[in-house]
Design a protein around this motif. Sequence first.
Motif, short mmCIF file in Angstrom:
data_model
loop_
_atom_site.label_atom_id
_atom_site.label_comp_id
_atom_site.label_asym_id
_atom_site.label_seq_id
_atom_site.Cartn_x
_atom_site.Cartn_y
_atom_site.Cartn_z
N PRO A 130 -38.33 123.94 0.38
CA PRO A 130 -36.97 124.24 0.86
C PRO A 130 -36.97 125.41 1.84
O PRO A 130 -37.97 126.12 1.98
CB PRO A 130 -36.25 124.62 -0.43
N GLY A 131 -35.84 125.61 2.51
CA GLY A 131 -35.64 126.80 3.32
C GLY A 131 -36.24 126.73 4.71
O GLY A 131 -36.74 125.69 5.15
N ASP A 132 -36.20 127.86 5.39
CA ASP A 132 -36.61 127.93 6.80
C ASP A 132 -38.11 128.00 6.99
O ASP A 132 -38.62 127.60 8.03
CB ASP A 132 -35.98 129.17 7.47
N VAL A 133 -38.86 128.51 6.00
CA VAL A 133 -40.29 128.71 6.19
C VAL A 133 -41.00 127.41 6.52
O VAL A 133 -41.85 127.33 7.39
CB VAL A 133 -40.91 129.35 4.93
N SER A 134 -40.62 126.34 5.80
CA SER A 134 -41.28 125.06 6.00
C SER A 134 -40.96 124.46 7.36
O SER A 134 -41.65 123.54 7.81
CB SER A 134 -40.84 124.07 4.91
N ARG A 135 -39.92 124.98 8.04
CA ARG A 135 -39.56 124.44 9.36
C ARG A 135 -40.04 125.33 10.50
O ARG A 135 -39.71 125.08 11.66
CB ARG A 135 -38.04 124.26 9.44
N ASN A 136 -40.82 126.35 10.19
CA ASN A 136 -41.35 127.23 11.22
C ASN A 136 -42.45 126.48 11.98
O ASN A 136 -43.46 126.10 11.39
CB ASN A 136 -41.92 128.49 10.58
N PRO A 137 -42.26 126.23 13.30
CA PRO A 137 -43.27 125.48 14.06
C PRO A 137 -44.67 126.07 13.95
O PRO A 137 -45.67 125.35 13.99
CB PRO A 137 -42.74 125.56 15.50
N ALA A 138 -44.77 127.40 13.77
CA ALA A 138 -46.08 128.03 13.66
C ALA A 138 -46.80 127.60 12.39
O ALA A 138 -48.04 127.65 12.32
CB ALA A 138 -45.93 129.55 13.68
N ASN A 139 -46.03 127.18 11.36
CA ASN A 139 -46.64 126.74 10.10
C ASN A 139 -46.94 125.25 10.07
O ASN A 139 -47.71 124.78 9.23
CB ASN A 139 -45.72 127.08 8.92
N ASP A 272 -20.17 131.59 2.03
CA ASP A 272 -21.04 131.06 3.08
C ASP A 272 -22.50 131.42 2.84
O ASP A 272 -23.41 130.61 3.05
CB ASP A 272 -20.60 131.59 4.45
N GLU A 273 -22.74 132.67 2.41
CA GLU A 273 -24.12 133.12 2.19
C GLU A 273 -24.80 132.29 1.11
O GLU A 273 -25.97 131.92 1.24
CB GLU A 273 -24.15 134.61 1.82
N THR A 274 -24.08 132.00 0.04
CA THR A 274 -24.64 131.21 -1.06
C THR A 274 -24.90 129.78 -0.62
O THR A 274 -25.94 129.18 -0.93
CB THR A 274 -23.69 131.22 -2.27
N ILE A 275 -23.96 129.21 0.12
CA ILE A 275 -24.12 127.84 0.62
C ILE A 275 -25.33 127.75 1.54
O ILE A 275 -26.13 126.81 1.45
CB ILE A 275 -22.84 127.39 1.35
N ALA A 276 -25.48 128.72 2.43
CA ALA A 276 -26.62 128.72 3.36
C ALA A 276 -27.93 128.74 2.60
O ALA A 276 -28.87 128.01 2.92
CB ALA A 276 -26.52 129.92 4.30
N ARG A 277 -28.01 129.58 1.57
CA ARG A 277 -29.24 129.69 0.80
C ARG A 277 -29.53 128.40 0.04
O ARG A 277 -30.67 127.94 0.00
CB ARG A 277 -29.13 130.86 -0.18
N ARG A 278 -28.50 127.79 -0.55
CA ARG A 278 -28.72 126.59 -1.35
C ARG A 278 -29.04 125.36 -0.51
O ARG A 278 -29.77 124.47 -0.96
CB ARG A 278 -27.49 126.32 -2.22
N LEU A 279 -28.52 125.30 0.72
CA LEU A 279 -28.76 124.13 1.56
C LEU A 279 -29.89 124.34 2.57
O LEU A 279 -30.20 123.43 3.33
CB LEU A 279 -27.48 123.75 2.31
N GLY A 280 -30.50 125.53 2.57
CA GLY A 280 -31.60 125.79 3.50
C GLY A 280 -31.14 125.86 4.94
O GLY A 280 -31.88 125.51 5.86
N MET A 281 -29.93 126.34 5.17
CA MET A 281 -29.37 126.45 6.51
C MET A 281 -29.17 127.92 6.85
O MET A 281 -29.05 128.76 5.96
CB MET A 281 -28.02 125.70 6.60
N SER A 282 -29.11 128.22 8.13
CA SER A 282 -28.81 129.58 8.52
C SER A 282 -27.33 129.85 8.29
O SER A 282 -26.50 128.93 8.28
CB SER A 282 -29.14 129.81 10.00
N LEU A 283 -27.00 131.14 8.08
CA LEU A 283 -25.60 131.50 7.85
C LEU A 283 -24.75 131.11 9.06
O LEU A 283 -23.62 130.62 8.91
CB LEU A 283 -25.50 133.00 7.59
N ARG A 284 -25.31 131.29 10.25
CA ARG A 284 -24.57 130.94 11.47
C ARG A 284 -24.26 129.45 11.51
O ARG A 284 -23.16 129.04 11.88
CB ARG A 284 -25.40 131.35 12.68
#
Length: 324
Positions: A130-139, A272-284
């Motif tokens: 989950p989250g942003d780490v797995s979507r980092n192109p460098a990884n 919003d902060e909780t939703i972003a964390r649970r859905l793996g999306m940025s707050l923006r």
Amino acid sequence: MHGSLDPAVLAQALGADVQEAGIALARLIRRHLVRRDPADPFQGRALPAQEALESLTAETEARIAVETAAHQQRLAALRADVHRVTRPARPDAPGAGLDAVTVLPDLAAVNSLLEQEAARCRYEVIACQPGDVSRNPANLEPALVRDRALLERGVRMRTLQQHVVRFHAPTRAYIAAATALGGEYRTAHELFGRLIVFDDTVAFLPTDTTTSGAVVVREPHLIAYLRGIFEQAWTHATAFVDPNSLGAEGFGQAARDIDTTLLKLLAAGLKDETIARRLGMSLRTVRRHVADILERLGAESRFQAAVIVTRTGLLGTRDDEPGR
């Protein structure tokens, strides 16, 4: 609202067909806009929209709370077990990587051991990313090299991602390449946390939210417990489909799925902060989605949006299922 809930009486009072009056009454009851009198099921009263919404969403909120609490309890118990037996791994200590539970302090140590365990793996890898780490192109590039080597040896590989990866071009390309080699991918809006398990013999867990290290588990009972959590999530997840393969409608449906989930979480009162964390999306991104939803619905507030969506059945109430 007429006090009687007898379809024949309502039809006569409203000048409508009895069957149509019965269907309309059933819809109002399912949406909690009408409540039967417990002492007399043929009598009832209309409820204010706010009270109806609170009653209608109570079940969804309770289910979310129960599921979240269950996962949190499982993870808390696991962390407690880990902390009881954890001791830091020293790279220069003989057999340091073979302790029942060890802690790797940084990303370099994690990647090094991941490479070693991938080379040893014989039959299966399961992963929850989950989250942003797995979507980092460098990884993604080094991950694909490692995955390719595993899959070409005939190792089964199953990975859970979040639905939002359908909008991330680098991840879609990575999944397409791995799938062509035999990898299996499913997605869900929410996942239980990061996890990689090789051959049911070693598992990698995150240390916390502030470091790039990992907890390495070799204790069989803990690994069996982690696999159970993964299998449950895998069963309820959806097979990954690249929206590009479905054209504009594919992206439209993916966006609608995310909007529906956002509305359910908003109706549950999450920030919003909780939703972003649970859905793996940025707050923006979450805030942009919420603003778009409010604009499309013509709503001035989150609560008003939830009322509108509830009335139209987009929070799970369906008109074509009698008795609901």
